[in-house]
Scaffold this active site. Structure first.
Site, mmCIF file in Angstrom:
data_model
loop_
_atom_site.group_PDB
_atom_site.id
_atom_site.type_symbol
_atom_site.label_atom_id
_atom_site.label_comp_id
_atom_site.label_asym_id
_atom_site.label_seq_id
_atom_site.Cartn_x
_atom_site.Cartn_y
_atom_site.Cartn_z
ATOM 1 N N LYS A 1 61.847 -59.394 61.173
ATOM 2 C CA LYS A 1 60.990 -58.329 60.663
ATOM 3 C C LYS A 1 61.770 -57.312 59.829
ATOM 4 C CE LYS A 1 58.008 -58.547 64.772
ATOM 5 N NZ LYS A 1 56.649 -58.946 64.450
ATOM 6 N N HIS B 1 48.206 -56.168 71.851
ATOM 7 C CA HIS B 1 48.683 -56.703 70.581
ATOM 8 C C HIS B 1 48.351 -58.176 70.387
ATOM 9 C CE1 HIS B 1 50.567 -52.905 70.181
ATOM 10 N NE2 HIS B 1 51.403 -53.105 71.163
ATOM 11 N N GLU C 1 59.330 -48.222 64.151
ATOM 12 C CA GLU C 1 58.330 -47.907 63.136
ATOM 13 C C GLU C 1 57.500 -46.732 63.573
ATOM 14 O OE1 GLU C 1 55.656 -51.177 62.506
ATOM 15 O OE2 GLU C 1 57.101 -52.239 61.271
ATOM 16 N N ARG D 1 52.927 -69.839 58.141
ATOM 17 C CA ARG D 1 52.282 -71.031 58.710
ATOM 18 C C ARG D 1 50.781 -70.814 58.666
ATOM 19 N NH1 ARG D 1 50.525 -68.029 62.980
ATOM 20 N NH2 ARG D 1 52.043 -66.640 63.889
#
Ligand code: ADP
Length: 638
Positions: free
Chosen positions: A116, A235, A200, A297
């Site tokens: 990430k 999540h 973040e 994907r």
């Protein structure tokens, strides 16, 4: 086009790929573990090759063995599905080194998006907006805490190698930072072999909106519009839809263009998804979205895109992998109507969404909806793999019509033999805020109590269930006593025969007017209702008036009395993997101290000390796969 491909996956996605391959006249090779010898994907494929024992590390993650299987069977290409090896660049290299085609992007594109932090740097360079935060290499605890302070709480700690919602912790205040950091690192290294994290800004009123992209080896890239996956729990996506409610043409164009820029920046080929986080506190605005990550994907939720665009994404994958250009330019892509997908899982919602296992005695879906699944009636939901039972997708001309169809379809879904989240999904589909399109990722958590208490079946339904269970208990109705106790899910009901077709269940009088197999007509409280009553082994499914109830019938003759819960013992609350054992025999621990960490369905679950005391005995070890209820640890009071 290929003449034969191997599908390096299992379950619904393997079946999904086989379906399109067959439609295109392409032969299929399945792979399987010993737990899947009789699985649907194996039965569907033209050929199947055994990989090994059930654990994924000894079967579906064995890249070399999978390549060997492709070579032995003469397959020319490998479709990875999602999960497992689908985003593993080493696997792509192995496939290509063997002279086979990987149906997906290049190893270098996967690598570019694999972590990430690196992906965020790359996207910044490509002019794609990214969430403010720290994504550098300094992993010092004090430094990261200072960064969090600077970004401003709440923040989100993410394992850079994380996925599927794992390795992620939201932190509200500085005091909780260290514990959350440790948890994210632990999950990161246990599941992805990488303890590095990024931090973040936590976007308030966040919505998850992602763009489906498609590229080819000739430099083309298009997008197939957005999907809104804001309905999440921990999540994890629960219900997805396309298009996103409230989306404007302006914002769709801005997001689509950013996603195509992202794909082109890494020379992307095949199907991919660029995930954005959107700040919905002020409506959808073209300057209010930020790149989160790219999934290199096919996504679980791809059917909603197929429903609104009419494109078969797996067909496009095969075409592009065999060298063709993206079949349609951007100008020829259009969306029509609205689609929803609900993920049906074997899980116990009231118990805190714990994964469940069991044999699916009955698995019936209504007509007119799309079902993607990898199990059939009679199949087992085993503790080895993801407990998804099916994906149910509906399409309609408008969002309201599609949502109504989703609700009806969920109500008409009959599953016996396994606890499922179907009732919860139906409650969500009729949630007012969701119906109004007021979605954000916190919706489920905020309304969890209302959404789960709604699941409690009404008394009338339980009464019909008790009557339905009554026959089963005795075998011959003829000899049934006039007054009899029935136990459903541990709750006892008294059923009395009042004569003819009339029964008394506790305080309710019920007349069974007619039965035609599973279809009953009943009269309760002066109203006639239709009910579905199905029994299978020790389980019962009843649906009436839009509510349904699945219960276990306790046979009074051979009921094993549950041992009195022993406060000294810690048992596995679900089937799953013991990921970490934090205590040893002889340790003195305080009440609430974490002792064992289990994981199942991408979720961590911590078992804590029930009181201040000493650990007497640890009966499990890291890496052990345990059944629900297994005794894991014994405590001793001081
Ligand atoms: P994973 O790779 O584990 O799926 P993602 O980075 O895709 O992790 O994030 C998963 C979910 O977490 C998102 O769909 C969103 O709900 C939430 N999320 C991620 N980043 C943020 C953020 N900065 N602020 C608020 N929520 C976020």
């Amino acid at each position: 086009m290929f003449t034969k491909i191997l599908i390096a996956n299992r379950g619904e996605i393997a079946c999904r790929v086989i379906e399109t391959a067959r439609k295109m006249g392409v032969g299929t090779v399945a792979v399987y573990s010993d737990a899947d010898r009789d699985a649907k994907h194996v039965a569907m494929a033209d050929e199947a090759v055994r990989l090994g024992p059930p654990p994924v590390g000894e079967s579906y993650l064995l890249g070399e063995k999978i390549v060997e299987a492709a070579l032995v069977t003469g397959a020319e290409a490998v479709h990875p599905g999602y999960g497992f090896l689908s985003e593993n660049p080493d696997f792509v290299e192995k496939v290509e080194a063997a002279g086979l085609v990987f149906i997906g992007p290049s190893a270098s594109a996967i690598k570019a998006m694999g972590l990430k932090d690196a992906a965020k740097v790359l996207m910044e360079e490509a002019g794609v907006p990214v969430v403010p935060g720290y994504h550098g290499n300094n992993q010092d605890e004090g430094f990261l805490a200072a960064q969090a302070e600077e970004i401003g709480y709440p923040v989100l700690i993410k394992a850079v190698a994380g996925g599927g919602g794992k390795g992620m912790r939201r932190v509200e205040r500085a005091a909780d930072f260290t514990e959350a950091l440790h948890a994210a690192r632990r999950e990161g290294s246990a599941s992805f072999g990488n303890a590095q994290v990024l931090i973040e800004k936590y976007v308030l009123s966040p919505r998850h909106i992602e763009i489906q992209v498609f590229g080819d080896d000739h430099g083309n890239a298009v997008h197939l519009f957005e999907r809104d996956c804001s309905l999440q729990r921990r999540h994890q996506k629960v219900i997805e839809e396309a298009p996103a409610p409230g989306m404007t043409t302006e914002m769709r164009e801005a997001m689509g263009a950013a996603a195509v820029r992202a794909a082109k920046a890494i020379g992307y080929s095949g199907a991919g998804t660029v995930e954005f986080i959107v700040d919905a506190s002020d409506g959808l605005r073209p300057d209010g979205f930020w790149f989160m990550e790219m999934n290199t994907r096919l996504q679980v939720e791809h059917p909603v895109t197929e429903a609104i665009t009419g494109v078969d994404l797996v067909e496009w994958q095969l075409l592009v992998a065999s060298g063709a250009a993206v079949p349609r330019p951007q100008s020829q892509l259009d969306l029509s109507g609205h689609a929803f997908e609900a993920r049906i899982y074997a899980e116990d919602v009231p118990a805190g969404f714990l994964p469940a296992t069991g044999q699916l005695a009955v698995l019936d879906f209504p007509e007119g909806v799309r079902i993607d699944n990898g199990v059939r009636a009679g199949d087992e939901i085993s503790p080895w793999y993801d407990p998804m039972i099916a994906k149910l997708t509906v399409h309609g001309p408008t969002r309201a019509v599609a949502l109504g169809r989703l609700h009806k379809a969920l109500q008409a879904t009959e599953i016996i033999g396994c606890t499922t989240n179907v009732g919860f999904l139906a409650a969500l589909a009729s949630h007012e805020g969701f119906a109004a399109g007021a979605v954000d990722t916190g919706l489920i958590e905020r309304d969890l109590e209302a959404l789960t208490t709604e699941l409690d079946p009404p008394d009338a339904l339980k009464a019909v269930a008790a009557i339905g269970a009554r026959d089963w208990n005795n075998g011959f109705t003829l000899w049934a006593p006039l007054r009899q106790q029935v136990v459903l899910d541990g709750v006892a009901y008294w059923v009395s025969v009042l004569g003819g077709d009339r029964y008394q269940v506790d305080d309710l009088e019920v007349a069974v007017l007619a039965t035609n197999g599973a279809d009953w007509q009943v009269e309760i409280g002066g109203k006639i209702a239709r009910a579905r009553v199905r029994r299978q082994a020790g389980s019962l499914y009843v649906a009436m008036g839009g509510a349904s109830y699945t219960a276990t019938i306790d046979d009074p003759l051979n009921r094993v009395m549950g041992a009195e819960a022993n406060a000294n013992e810690l048992h596995a609350p679900m089937p799953g993997l013991v990921s970490t054992v934090l205590a040893s025999a002889g340790d003195t621990v305080e009440a609430g101290a974490p002792l064992i960490v289990m994981e199942a369905m991408k979720m961590e679950h911590t078992l804590r000390a029930p009181f201040d005391g000493q650990v007497a005995e640890v009966l499990t070890s890291s890496g052990a796969q345990v059944e629900s209820g297994a005794l894991l640890l014994r405590m001793e009071a001081p």
